[in-house]
Scaffold this motif. Sequence first.
Motif, short mmCIF file in Angstrom:
data_model
loop_
_atom_site.label_atom_id
_atom_site.label_comp_id
_atom_site.label_asym_id
_atom_site.label_seq_id
_atom_site.Cartn_x
_atom_site.Cartn_y
_atom_site.Cartn_z
N THR A 135 0.85 -1.19 0.00
CA THR A 135 0.00 0.00 0.00
C THR A 135 0.88 1.23 0.00
OG1 THR A 135 -1.82 -1.08 1.18
CG2 THR A 135 -1.70 1.32 1.30
N ARG A 136 0.77 1.99 -1.09
CA ARG A 136 1.50 3.26 -1.13
C ARG A 136 0.59 4.34 -0.55
NH1 ARG A 136 6.25 3.63 -3.40
NH2 ARG A 136 7.04 1.78 -4.47
N PHE A 137 1.15 5.16 0.31
CA PHE A 137 0.32 6.18 0.94
C PHE A 137 1.18 7.39 1.28
CE2 PHE A 137 2.38 4.34 4.56
CZ PHE A 137 2.39 5.31 5.56
N THR A 138 0.50 8.50 1.40
CA THR A 138 1.16 9.71 1.88
C THR A 138 0.85 9.91 3.36
OG1 THR A 138 0.99 10.70 -0.30
CG2 THR A 138 1.42 12.19 1.54
N VAL A 169 -6.84 3.34 9.68
CA VAL A 169 -6.17 2.59 10.73
C VAL A 169 -7.16 2.35 11.86
CG1 VAL A 169 -4.29 2.54 12.40
CG2 VAL A 169 -3.93 3.60 10.16
N THR A 170 -7.36 1.08 12.21
CA THR A 170 -8.23 0.71 13.33
C THR A 170 -7.38 0.18 14.46
OG1 THR A 170 -10.02 0.12 11.80
CG2 THR A 170 -10.16 -0.71 14.07
N PRO A 187 -5.03 -3.17 2.42
CA PRO A 187 -5.63 -1.91 1.96
C PRO A 187 -6.05 -1.03 3.16
CG PRO A 187 -6.44 -3.73 0.67
CD PRO A 187 -5.65 -4.34 1.79
N GLU A 188 -6.43 -1.68 4.25
CA GLU A 188 -6.62 -1.00 5.53
C GLU A 188 -5.66 -1.62 6.54
OE1 GLU A 188 -10.70 -1.01 6.69
OE2 GLU A 188 -11.24 0.52 5.21
N ILE A 189 -5.49 -0.94 7.67
CA ILE A 189 -4.50 -1.36 8.66
C ILE A 189 -5.20 -1.56 9.99
CG2 ILE A 189 -2.40 -0.68 9.90
CD1 ILE A 189 -1.82 1.12 7.39
N THR A 190 -4.95 -2.70 10.62
CA THR A 190 -5.48 -2.94 11.96
C THR A 190 -4.33 -3.14 12.93
OG1 THR A 190 -5.66 -5.33 11.62
CG2 THR A 190 -7.57 -3.99 11.04
N ILE A 191 -4.53 -2.61 14.12
CA ILE A 191 -3.51 -2.70 15.18
C ILE A 191 -4.18 -3.22 16.44
CG2 ILE A 191 -1.94 -1.38 16.67
CD1 ILE A 191 -1.62 0.61 14.37
N LEU A 216 3.92 0.55 2.23
CA LEU A 216 3.75 -0.42 3.30
C LEU A 216 3.60 -1.80 2.68
CD1 LEU A 216 1.27 1.33 5.77
CD2 LEU A 216 3.77 1.17 5.91
N PRO A 217 4.58 -2.69 2.86
CA PRO A 217 4.41 -4.07 2.38
C PRO A 217 3.29 -4.75 3.15
CG PRO A 217 6.40 -3.86 3.72
CD PRO A 217 5.87 -2.48 3.54
N HIS A 218 2.46 -5.48 2.46
CA HIS A 218 1.35 -6.16 3.12
C HIS A 218 1.87 -7.35 3.92
CE1 HIS A 218 -1.94 -4.55 0.17
NE2 HIS A 218 -1.32 -3.60 0.85
N GLY A 219 1.18 -7.61 5.04
CA GLY A 219 1.55 -8.75 5.86
C GLY A 219 1.14 -8.53 7.30
N ASN A 220 1.58 -9.45 8.13
CA ASN A 220 1.27 -9.40 9.56
C ASN A 220 2.56 -9.29 10.35
OD1 ASN A 220 0.91 -11.19 12.28
ND2 ASN A 220 -0.96 -10.05 11.83
#
Length: 613
Positions: A135-138, A169-170, A187-191, A216-220
């Motif tokens: 995920t590329r983001f600013t 971000v959740t 595509p979304e981020i959970t913490i 952001l490389p996808h993964g856990n």
Amino acid sequence: MHFTAKIQGSHIACTITSDRALKSPTFCASLMAPGTVIAGGHLTRQVAGYLEVALPDLAPGEPHELTLAHENPGFVPRNRAWLPLGAYLRTQQGPIQLPPLEQGIRQAEAPRVPDHPGLRLIPQPQSWHPAPGETRFTTLDASHPAFAAADALARRRGIAPLIGPGPRVTVTLDPALQDDHEITIGPEITIRAGNEAAVFHAAITLLTLRETHGALPHGNLQDGPRFGYRGQHLDCARHFFAVETILKLLDLMALLKLNRFHWHFADDEAFRLQTTSTPEIWEKTALRGEGHAVPSVFGGGISSGGSYSKADVQRILTHAQALHIQVLPEIEVPAHSFCLNLAHPGLQDRADNRAEVSIQGYRDNIVNPALPETWAFLEPLALEVASLFPMGMIHLGGDELPPDAWAGSPEVTALKAREGLATHLDVQGWTMAKMAGYLAQHGIRTAAWEEATRGNQGGIGHDALIFSWTGQGEGIHAARKGHQVVMCPAQNTYFDIAHSPDPEDWGATWAGITPLEQVVNWKPVPDSAPDIADKVAGVEGCFWGEFTTQDVEMEPMVAPRILGLANKAWDRRDSVDGPSLRALAQAYGPLLDRIGWQRHRGGVNPGYTPGLP
């Protein structure tokens, strides 16, 4: 005026060329240790490494040669840090500052190495399971206060903002995780995180990955610290660092998930905290140099220094708390007290011949624990200092007691008889235990350097946190006596030690040489002592300021080596070795540049004033 100095074998060859006629000037400067004059002048005064040399009349434009050496023949100059610092001439017309020598390291950009194959993140996570995509983001759509703190850090240090429109971000708090956290990136981020500090560390991870990966490389990612104490120390006694510099260091620490700032503002050279109970010590010692109580030791020049007000303390504490960093203050008991004895007469036995000399060459640098006045002075001072800091802990020093301390004191002789003490180490152990016991009555825990555990009555006791600095042997010994220990072996974690053996480089060498790789070439729990694992509270990096005259000189000494320290403090797998640390340091280079952290030189600039920020 023109001034040069260079190493010639075991000597230091200086050349002074005056632009005017000077009658019998005195050369004033500071060396790494007590010095002597080989030729070109006559030594008239010496205080530790500071010396004053009477010179003959100087004629305009005629070079005068002055040859110096260290008093101890084993102290052979190793690099440019051993050359005279803060040199000036005392003349009938007043003091004249000599042009400063080039200072700071002379390391070129490191050769490029292959990129780190995994996450370009320090410290490394406990586990990382990649998934397809990135995920590329600013900016991120995050409302948690910990993200606001990370965003504020980024904005003030020249990094792009973290919060704004973007992937959502959740955050979920799960106290069972304690200091750990888990980040799932898609595509979304959970913490999921155990506490607020863990959420902040997750935010720092996302900010860093954006900077080092561009996406952001996808993964856990599952993460959490190995040690509760992850520290960086700064010596503000030998060199007065501006508050802004301290705040900048705190921000760097936060980017690396370090959480303890060990603030060393008191030593032989100065007591810099503006206390109410003992105002004379900071009023009389905050500045040093010509006409001050403390002369120009360690490159102070004609005049340099400063002190920290309680408003400064509060500013630093507020900044640190927002970054989930605690601040550990340090005073010095009973040695490293030269400035205390200058500012507050009465802390020494009048009948003592005071023949002891400290390892730095100071006389009169210990207080006398047999005198009631010593305790009437130290106890309110320690209590006031400790009460300013919410950590509930104060570091009492306790290191480098001269080997013949108090040998000439009738008062200490009587104390030994009363208390069953035989040696100077017994007296120090008794002193540290008494001070720690007093503070414990007020709910304050103590910390101290490794020497505080010595003595026939068990040393400091009182659940003191012990810092093992000469190596790890003393830390093992303290842990087996029941103490919690912070490992900070000088060979690996002292960032004032030179990076290389090059004589054109910069730094101390008493503990060897510490290239970047050496910072990870050790184990906080040695293989030879697995039994102390539960007693190792953490690790700490130290920066001592003996040959620092400008704040910026600290920066290339600390970073990138602090990257290795941060990984030692956090990474339970201890997964970073020398080559991988070099690759990760390469990845972090642009980020350090972005925050304005000097990585390569950090030397003097034309027109600088020694000792001033």
